[in-house]
Design a protein around this motif. Structure first.
Motif, short mmCIF file in Angstrom:
data_model
loop_
_atom_site.label_atom_id
_atom_site.label_comp_id
_atom_site.label_asym_id
_atom_site.label_seq_id
_atom_site.Cartn_x
_atom_site.Cartn_y
_atom_site.Cartn_z
N TYR A 151 0.83 -1.21 0.00
CA TYR A 151 0.00 0.00 0.00
C TYR A 151 0.87 1.26 0.00
N LEU A 152 1.99 1.23 0.69
CA LEU A 152 2.90 2.38 0.67
C LEU A 152 3.46 2.59 -0.73
N LEU A 153 3.84 1.50 -1.40
CA LEU A 153 4.30 1.61 -2.78
C LEU A 153 3.19 2.11 -3.70
N TYR A 154 1.97 1.68 -3.46
CA TYR A 154 0.84 2.17 -4.24
C TYR A 154 0.67 3.67 -4.06
N THR A 155 0.83 4.15 -2.84
CA THR A 155 0.70 5.59 -2.58
C THR A 155 1.75 6.36 -3.38
N ILE A 156 2.98 5.88 -3.35
CA ILE A 156 4.05 6.54 -4.12
C ILE A 156 3.75 6.45 -5.62
N GLY A 157 3.25 5.32 -6.07
CA GLY A 157 2.88 5.17 -7.48
C GLY A 157 1.78 6.13 -7.90
N TRP A 158 0.79 6.35 -7.03
CA TRP A 158 -0.27 7.30 -7.36
C TRP A 158 0.26 8.74 -7.39
N ILE A 159 1.20 9.06 -6.53
CA ILE A 159 1.78 10.41 -6.56
C ILE A 159 2.53 10.62 -7.88
N ILE A 160 3.41 9.68 -8.23
CA ILE A 160 4.20 9.82 -9.46
C ILE A 160 3.31 9.78 -10.69
N GLY A 161 2.39 8.82 -10.75
CA GLY A 161 1.50 8.72 -11.90
C GLY A 161 0.58 9.93 -12.04
N GLY A 162 0.10 10.43 -10.90
CA GLY A 162 -0.77 11.60 -10.95
C GLY A 162 -0.05 12.85 -11.41
N LEU A 163 1.19 13.02 -10.98
CA LEU A 163 1.96 14.19 -11.41
C LEU A 163 2.33 14.09 -12.89
N ASN A 164 2.58 12.89 -13.39
CA ASN A 164 2.92 12.72 -14.81
C ASN A 164 1.74 13.01 -15.72
N LEU A 165 0.53 12.75 -15.26
CA LEU A 165 -0.66 12.97 -16.09
C LEU A 165 -1.23 14.38 -15.98
N GLN A 166 -0.63 15.21 -15.16
CA GLN A 166 -1.21 16.52 -14.88
C GLN A 166 -1.38 17.37 -16.14
N VAL A 167 -0.40 17.40 -17.01
CA VAL A 167 -0.46 18.24 -18.20
C VAL A 167 -1.55 17.77 -19.14
N SER A 168 -1.63 16.48 -19.39
CA SER A 168 -2.64 15.98 -20.33
C SER A 168 -4.04 16.00 -19.73
N ALA A 169 -4.15 15.89 -18.44
CA ALA A 169 -5.48 15.86 -17.82
C ALA A 169 -6.12 17.23 -17.76
N LEU A 170 -5.34 18.29 -17.79
CA LEU A 170 -5.92 19.64 -17.68
C LEU A 170 -6.73 20.01 -18.91
N PHE A 171 -6.58 19.27 -20.02
CA PHE A 171 -7.42 19.52 -21.19
C PHE A 171 -8.83 18.98 -20.97
N LEU A 172 -8.98 18.00 -20.08
CA LEU A 172 -10.27 17.35 -19.86
C LEU A 172 -11.04 17.90 -18.67
N VAL A 173 -10.35 18.19 -17.56
CA VAL A 173 -11.02 18.65 -16.34
C VAL A 173 -10.31 19.88 -15.80
N SER A 174 -10.98 20.59 -14.90
CA SER A 174 -10.36 21.78 -14.32
C SER A 174 -9.25 21.39 -13.35
N SER A 175 -8.43 22.34 -13.02
CA SER A 175 -7.29 22.09 -12.14
C SER A 175 -7.72 21.64 -10.75
N VAL A 176 -8.79 22.23 -10.23
CA VAL A 176 -9.27 21.87 -8.89
C VAL A 176 -9.79 20.43 -8.88
N MET A 177 -10.56 20.07 -9.90
CA MET A 177 -11.10 18.71 -9.97
C MET A 177 -9.96 17.70 -10.09
N TYR A 178 -8.95 18.03 -10.85
CA TYR A 178 -7.83 17.12 -11.01
C TYR A 178 -7.08 16.94 -9.69
N GLN A 179 -6.84 18.02 -8.98
CA GLN A 179 -6.13 17.92 -7.70
C GLN A 179 -6.92 17.10 -6.68
N VAL A 180 -8.23 17.28 -6.63
CA VAL A 180 -9.07 16.50 -5.72
C VAL A 180 -8.99 15.02 -6.08
#
Length: 159
Positions: free
Chosen positions: A78-107
């Motif tokens: 679960y700790l590795l999953y948490t780190i994976g979600w942080i890294i994966g979420g930060l990598n998708l930030q640029v492409s995800a902002l075309f689909l949803v707002s910044s606040v929704m993405y951060q939540v």
């Protein structure tokens, strides 16, 4: 004399069963030596002694060695999953902002980052009086359901 209907509801020797007395009043649930109560309210079950009295309920048991190892391994996953979600979420930030707002993405990202810890805590608290296999199933279900797919699919490079 008893009728045939009364005989059908009894077993020979029923009336010979000893009535176990507790030191502090009426009879309480108890098991004979060698038996262990498990599950909900198992800590309230006493033990029947040789003289017919009931001793106090046993103290809650600690985790067995295999269960302690499983909890440690799953907690590490679960700790590795948490780190994976942080890294994966930060990598998708640029492409995800075309689909949803910044606040929704951060939540969404922070909900995904906190999900493994919340799952572990929920399973731990909600299954503390359940059988051990229930806790194991809950923990392993979280391992299967909380995989950080953005990290698995793109890796650390975010291709």
């Amino acid at each position: 004399m008893t009728s045939d209907a009364d005989d059908a509801l009894s077993w020979d020797g029923d009336e010979d069963q000893p009535h176990h007395k507790s030191a502090d009043g009426p009879a309480k649930p108890a098991l004979p030596g060698g038996w262990t109560a498990v599950g909900k309210d198992s800590e309230s079950v006493g033990r029947i002694e040789a003289d017919g009295t009931i001793t106090a309920a046993q103290e809650p048991r600690s985790l067995s060695t295999p269960m302690l190892l499983l909890v440690g391994i799953v907690g590490g996953v679960y700790l590795l999953y948490t780190i994976g979600w942080i890294i994966g979420g930060l990598n998708l930030q640029v492409s995800a902002l075309f689909l949803v707002s910044s606040v929704m993405y951060q939540v969404g990202v922070w909900a995904a980052v906190l999900a493994p810890a919340l799952w572990f805590l929920a399973v731990w608290v909600l299954t503390r009086r359940s059988a051990t296999w229930t806790r194991v199933v809950g923990l392993l279900a979280g391992v299967a359901l909380l995989v950080p797919w953005p990290f698995v699919m793109t890796g650390a490079v975010g291709a």
